[in-house]
Design a protein around this motif. Structure first.
Motif, PDB file in Angstrom:
ATOM      1  N   MET A   1       0.825  -1.209   0.000  1.00 47.67           N
ATOM      2  CA  MET A   1       0.000   0.000   0.000  1.00 47.67           C
ATOM      3  C   MET A   1       0.859   1.259   0.000  1.00 47.67           C
ATOM      4  N   GLU A   2       1.872   1.303   0.860  1.00 40.88           N
ATOM      5  CA  GLU A   2       2.730   2.485   0.966  1.00 40.88           C
ATOM      6  C   GLU A   2       3.548   2.708  -0.309  1.00 40.88           C
TER       7      GLU A   2
ATOM      8  N   ARG B   1      -7.056   5.654  -3.838  1.00 41.34           N
ATOM      9  CA  ARG B   1      -6.557   5.274  -5.161  1.00 41.34           C
ATOM     10  C   ARG B   1      -5.678   4.023  -5.071  1.00 41.34           C
ATOM     11  N   ALA B   2      -4.798   3.969  -4.067  1.00 41.84           N
ATOM     12  CA  ALA B   2      -3.906   2.814  -3.898  1.00 41.84           C
ATOM     13  C   ALA B   2      -4.715   1.543  -3.643  1.00 41.84           C
ATOM     14  N   LEU B   3      -5.714   1.641  -2.795  1.00 37.71           N
ATOM     15  CA  LEU B   3      -6.548   0.479  -2.478  1.00 37.71           C
ATOM     16  C   LEU B   3      -7.287  -0.002  -3.730  1.00 37.71           C
ATOM     17  N   HIS B   4      -7.805   0.938  -4.505  1.00 34.40           N
ATOM     18  CA  HIS B   4      -8.505   0.598  -5.751  1.00 34.40           C
ATOM     19  C   HIS B   4      -7.579  -0.126  -6.720  1.00 34.40           C
ATOM     20  N   LEU B   5      -6.371   0.407  -6.909  1.00 37.96           N
ATOM     21  CA  LEU B   5      -5.437  -0.180  -7.871  1.00 37.96           C
ATOM     22  C   LEU B   5      -4.945  -1.551  -7.422  1.00 37.96           C
TER      23      LEU B   5
ATOM     24  N   LEU C   1      -4.584  -8.110  -5.692  1.00 37.57           N
ATOM     25  CA  LEU C   1      -4.042  -8.373  -4.355  1.00 37.57           C
ATOM     26  C   LEU C   1      -5.159  -8.378  -3.312  1.00 37.57           C
ATOM     27  N   SER C   2      -4.999  -9.230  -2.319  1.00 38.23           N
ATOM     28  CA  SER C   2      -5.993  -9.351  -1.256  1.00 38.23           C
ATOM     29  C   SER C   2      -5.776  -8.274  -0.198  1.00 38.23           C
ATOM     30  N   ALA C   3      -6.765  -8.136   0.689  1.00 40.73           N
ATOM     31  CA  ALA C   3      -6.675  -7.149   1.773  1.00 40.73           C
ATOM     32  C   ALA C   3      -5.473  -7.423   2.667  1.00 40.73           C
TER      33      ALA C   3
ATOM     34  N   GLU D   1       3.403 -11.270  -7.378  1.00 38.57           N
ATOM     35  CA  GLU D   1       2.687 -10.309  -6.528  1.00 38.57           C
ATOM     36  C   GLU D   1       3.441  -8.983  -6.467  1.00 38.57           C
ATOM     37  N   GLN D   2       4.774  -9.042  -6.383  1.00 41.01           N
ATOM     38  CA  GLN D   2       5.560  -7.811  -6.373  1.00 41.01           C
ATOM     39  C   GLN D   2       5.392  -7.038  -7.683  1.00 41.01           C
ATOM     40  N   GLN D   3       5.339  -7.778  -8.805  1.00 43.67           N
ATOM     41  CA  GLN D   3       5.167  -7.092 -10.084  1.00 43.67           C
ATOM     42  C   GLN D   3       3.782  -6.455 -10.171  1.00 43.67           C
TER      43      GLN D   3
END
Length: 206
Positions: free
Chosen positions: A101-102, A121-125, A131-133, A147-149
């Motif tokens: 997120m950061e 915006r970050a949460l939406h993307l 990605l999961s919560a 996942e990193q990509q």
């Protein structure tokens, strides 16, 4: 629309100059994924560096929505890199001591967007890239390569860029994960109305 006219880049060599990019005239339509294919050393990454204003051409022009990038200087060029371009790298280039997120919020902080807006915006993307919560709270070292990509792609889209430049984005991923990443980029180009240019030596990816 992103376009180039007679774009060239020559580097000084020990013997004679090396022409990495030669007389490229091309257009990249908005909302599409485009692959640039070539062998190592063929000038693909140099072309991306020119499009992203990380380097300047020896000749020719780059135009984004009627604004000529090759004539920009100083603050205008900085603003172009910050708000118009998103970058995705083969090695992800995530900041290890920040959560997913950061990492995605950071470019928006540099762009001066509010904390509430950055978080939303970050949460939406991150949700859009799958990605999961729980995963959005993890640091890069606790995520797989794929996942990193996905985080890196979400970060590239953070400031709603007109153009995303992806340099061998599947180079460190297995074939199944590579396909998932390319499929996702294809969908994101449409949903985010962003032109995505992928550089690859892999014809299967293209």
């Amino acid at each position: 629309m992103i376009s180039t006219k007679h774009l060239s880049k020559t580097f000084p060599g020990t013997g004679k100059p090396v022409q990495a990019v030669k007389d490229v005239t091309v257009s990249f339509p908005t909302g599409q994924l485009v692959a640039v294919v070539g062998k190592s050393g063929s000038g693909k990454s140099t072309l991306l560096a020119l499009l992203g204003a990380l380097d300047s051409p020896s000749d020719g022009t780059i135009t984004v929505d009627d604004h000529e990038v090759t004539s920009m200087h100083g603050r205008a060029l900085l603003q172009y890199r910050r708000s118009t371009i998103g970058f995705v790298f083969q090695n992800y280039n995530l900041i290890p001591n920040l959560s997913a997120m950061e990492n995605v919020m950071l470019p928006m902080e540099f762009a001066g967007r509010s904390g509430k807006e950055r978080h939303k915006r970050a949460l939406h993307l991150l949700k859009e890239v799958g990605l999961s919560a729980d995963q959005v709270k993890r640091h890069p070292g606790k995520l797989s390569g794929g996942e990193q990509q996905r985080v890196a792609i979400a970060r590239a889209l953070a400031n709603n860029p007109k153009l995303v430049l992806a340099d061998e984005p599947t180079g460190n991923l297995d074939s199944q994960t590579s396909k998932a990443i390319i499929d996702m980029l294809h969908d994101l180009a449409k949903s985010e109305q962003t032109t995505i240019v992928v550089v690859t030596h892999d014809t299967a990816v293209a």
